[in-house]
Design an enzyme around this catalytic site. Structure first.
Site, PDB file in Angstrom:
ATOM      1  N   GLU A  93      68.980  63.478  10.614  1.00  0.00           N
ATOM      2  CA  GLU A  93      68.431  62.327  10.261  1.00  0.00           C
ATOM      3  C   GLU A  93      70.041  61.451   9.507  1.00  0.00           C
ATOM      4  OE1 GLU A  93      66.139  64.263   6.609  1.00  0.00           O
ATOM      5  OE2 GLU A  93      67.146  62.964   5.232  1.00  0.00           O
ATOM      6  N   CYS A 106      75.255  57.058   6.291  1.00  0.00           N
ATOM      7  CA  CYS A 106      75.914  58.607   6.203  1.00  0.00           C
ATOM      8  C   CYS A 106      74.466  59.238   7.403  1.00  0.00           C
ATOM      9  CB  CYS A 106      74.409  58.890   4.813  1.00  0.00           C
ATOM     10  SG  CYS A 106      74.072  60.478   4.720  1.00  0.00           S
ATOM     11  N   CYS A 113      71.673  73.775   7.996  1.00  0.00           N
ATOM     12  CA  CYS A 113      72.782  74.502   6.450  1.00  0.00           C
ATOM     13  C   CYS A 113      72.776  75.622   6.420  1.00  0.00           C
ATOM     14  CB  CYS A 113      73.153  73.294   5.686  1.00  0.00           C
ATOM     15  SG  CYS A 113      74.649  73.595   4.038  1.00  0.00           S
ATOM     16  N   CYS A 117      72.482  75.761  -1.538  1.00  0.00           N
ATOM     17  CA  CYS A 117      73.115  75.252  -2.914  1.00  0.00           C
ATOM     18  C   CYS A 117      71.301  74.607  -2.942  1.00  0.00           C
ATOM     19  CB  CYS A 117      73.380  73.531  -2.754  1.00  0.00           C
ATOM     20  SG  CYS A 117      75.123  73.757  -2.014  1.00  0.00           S
ATOM     21  N   CYS A 120      69.121  71.728  -2.958  1.00  0.00           N
ATOM     22  CA  CYS A 120      69.470  70.917  -0.993  1.00  0.00           C
ATOM     23  C   CYS A 120      68.233  71.349  -0.612  1.00  0.00           C
ATOM     24  CB  CYS A 120      70.819  70.960  -1.400  1.00  0.00           C
ATOM     25  SG  CYS A 120      71.454  70.221   0.261  1.00  0.00           S
ATOM     26  N   GLY A 160      73.771  69.409   6.351  1.00  0.00           N
ATOM     27  CA  GLY A 160      75.374  70.477   7.095  1.00  0.00           C
ATOM     28  C   GLY A 160      76.808  69.720   6.494  1.00  0.00           C
ATOM     29  N   GLU A 161      77.408  70.610   6.764  1.00  0.00           N
ATOM     30  CA  GLU A 161      78.172  70.926   5.750  1.00  0.00           C
ATOM     31  C   GLU A 161      79.942  70.722   7.000  1.00  0.00           C
ATOM     32  OE1 GLU A 161      80.155  71.107   2.720  1.00  0.00           O
ATOM     33  OE2 GLU A 161      81.622  71.652   3.894  1.00  0.00           O
ATOM     34  N   SER A 192      82.308  64.723   2.805  1.00  0.00           N
ATOM     35  CA  SER A 192      81.600  65.392   1.398  1.00  0.00           C
ATOM     36  C   SER A 192      80.994  66.789   1.762  1.00  0.00           C
ATOM     37  CB  SER A 192      80.261  64.897   0.712  1.00  0.00           C
ATOM     38  OG  SER A 192      79.661  65.260   0.429  1.00  0.00           O
ATOM     39  N   SER A 215      81.859  68.459  -3.749  1.00  0.00           N
ATOM     40  CA  SER A 215      80.130  68.179  -4.723  1.00  0.00           C
ATOM     41  C   SER A 215      80.931  69.793  -5.628  1.00  0.00           C
ATOM     42  CB  SER A 215      79.178  69.123  -3.865  1.00  0.00           C
ATOM     43  OG  SER A 215      79.225  68.282  -2.649  1.00  0.00           O
ATOM     44  N   LEU A 216      80.958  69.598  -6.569  1.00  0.00           N
ATOM     45  CA  LEU A 216      81.770  70.558  -8.073  1.00  0.00           C
ATOM     46  C   LEU A 216      80.123  70.628  -8.574  1.00  0.00           C
ATOM     47  CD1 LEU A 216      84.125  70.793 -10.045  1.00  0.00           C
ATOM     48  CD2 LEU A 216      83.577  69.106 -11.294  1.00  0.00           C
ATOM     49  N   HIS A 217      79.583  69.898  -8.907  1.00  0.00           N
ATOM     50  CA  HIS A 217      78.119  69.954  -9.955  1.00  0.00           C
ATOM     51  C   HIS A 217      78.311  71.387 -11.160  1.00  0.00           C
ATOM     52  CE1 HIS A 217      76.955  67.553  -6.197  1.00  0.00           C
ATOM     53  NE2 HIS A 217      76.446  69.091  -5.366  1.00  0.00           N
ATOM     54  N   ASN A 291      67.438  65.316  -6.881  1.00  0.00           N
ATOM     55  CA  ASN A 291      66.375  64.088  -6.341  1.00  0.00           C
ATOM     56  C   ASN A 291      65.533  65.228  -6.414  1.00  0.00           C
ATOM     57  OD1 ASN A 291      66.997  61.298  -6.120  1.00  0.00           O
ATOM     58  ND2 ASN A 291      68.749  62.531  -4.378  1.00  0.00           N
ATOM     59  N   CYS A 334      69.099  63.083   0.695  1.00  0.00           N
ATOM     60  CA  CYS A 334      69.433  64.551   1.098  1.00  0.00           C
ATOM     61  C   CYS A 334      68.290  65.761   1.951  1.00  0.00           C
ATOM     62  CB  CYS A 334      69.263  65.183  -0.544  1.00  0.00           C
ATOM     63  SG  CYS A 334      70.525  64.087  -1.113  1.00  0.00           S
TER      64      CYS A 334
END
Ligand code: SAH
Length: 350
Positions: A93, A106, A113, A117, A120, A160-161, A192, A215-217, A291, A334
């Site tokens: 997507e 985006c 992935c 996480c 996600c 994906g990463e 990202s 991406s810290l989080h 989200n 996401c």
């Protein structure tokens, strides 16, 4: 014999390939323009090539399939979402967001992935496969063609990463910003990553000018590990050090993404810890109220808590914004459209 993925050849590689099959080099310029400027998806439409060459191209090469399966237009904001099917049936997507400064797309960098996480949706079914450079490019090409509007900004923040698909991702960036193609300025491209440290170092040495978003989080190693399995492999300290190197080598300020999860990382000690690690860094913080994902029970904090969190960081001299939610009425966030589609298909095939 499988056909060659012609849209993944960069300008120079296409020239060599077309020369190799005995055609003059101006042919490769024409073909590159059809593929990467006119955004054609059929060899038959390349009308300035001889019929014989078009037929040969058809036999030996393919233009990677990235076909719109579903197109949703938000009623709430100028956002559109696209579900694409790839040649092997995988779904990905992409999202088009219109801003005052231009149109931003985006894109996804992998089908699925494997980073895991916790909050996600994209990682739930695991990694299916890497996307090729052509499949990354053609998400943008299809959206530009369908909307008939120029895409000026690209964020690699879909499924994906990107740094887990390193070579294809870097080639994609070079082709996207190449003057022979769409020529999108690298400064208008953001990628990202969840923090694959060795590849952040590699990326820092590529001579690119893209913005890195990390991406810290979580602001401590412990907190980060609760949300992101990748933190078991690389310590917070190593990740931050790699971001510093990225900034030093590229001059590009790093963005830190921090998804606010109610009761998990939105408390006063989290603000304190986050301030401690970022106050001496020239960076930007993007707060993303999480989200909600159907399969997970994480919730976003209420808006007062999110605003307080932002204000406290700001008071401590940290450059911060809360990301405004877009397209929530169209599975905008996401990996949720692809997820819903996958779930519906499972039900249908049972
Ligand atoms: N693999 C890359 C790109 C992922 S998506 C990465 O990890 O950075 C881009 C951003 O959205 C990441 O910061 C990711 O952690 C975040 N994200 C994923 N799911 C989310 C959710 N449900 N709510 C809020 N942010 C989410």
């Amino acid at each position: 014999m499988s056909k060659k993925d012609i849209c993944s050849y960069d300008y120079e590689e296409l020239r060599e390939e077309i020369e190799r099959i005995g055609e003059p080099s101006f042919r490769s310029r024409q073909i590159y323009e059809w593929l990467h400027v006119k955004l054609t998806d059929r060899f038959q439409d390349m009308t300035n090539l001889s019929k014989k060459l078009r037929e040969r191209l058809c036999e030996e090469y393919e233009i990677a399939k990235v076909e719109v399966i579903e197109h949703q237009v938000s009623k709430m904001d100028p956002t559109e979402k696209f579900l694409f099917e790839l040649g092997d049936g995988n779904m990905i997507e992409s999202v088009l967001m219109r801003y005052s400064y231009g149109n931003s797309v985006c894109i996804s960098s992998q089908a699925g992935c494997r980073m895991g996480c916790r909050f996600c949706a994209s990682t739930i079914g695991g990694l299916k496969r890497n996307l090729t450079p052509s499949e990354m490019l053609r998400q943008i090409y299809q959206i530009q063609r369908l909307s008939k509007e120029r895409v000026s900004n690209v964020v690699v923040m879909g499924t994906g990463e990107p740094l887990d698909n390193y070579d294809n991702f870097v080639k994609f960036i070079r082709m996207l910003s190449d003057g022979h193609g769409l020529h999108i300025s690298q400064r208008n491209i953001t990628a990202s990553t969840c923090g694959i440290v060795p590849n952040i170092h590699r990326l820092a040495s590529e001579g690119l000018q893209i913005t890195l978003a990390l991406s810290l989080h979580g602001a401590t190693q412990e907190k980060r590990r609760q949300l992101m399995p990748v933190a078991d492999r690389y310590s917070l300290e190593e990740v931050l050090e790699a971001c510093d190197v990225y900034f030093r080598k590229t001059g590009r300020r790093v963005t830190f993404e921090y998804s606010l999860v109610a009761g998990v990382n939105d408390g006063p000690d989290d603000v304190r810890d986050l301030t401690a690690i970022l106050k001496d860094r020239n960076c930007h913080v993007n707060l993303i109220p999480v989200n909600p994902v159907k399969e997970r029970d994480y919730r976003k904090p209420n808006s007062k808590i999110a605003l307080d969190f932002e204000n406290k960081l700001e008071k401590n001299g940290i450059n911060v914004t809360i990301r405004r939610e877009r397209g929530s009425d169209i599975d905008g966030a996401c990996g949720q459209l692809r997820r819903r589609y996958a779930a519906a298909n499972v039900r249908r095939t049972r």
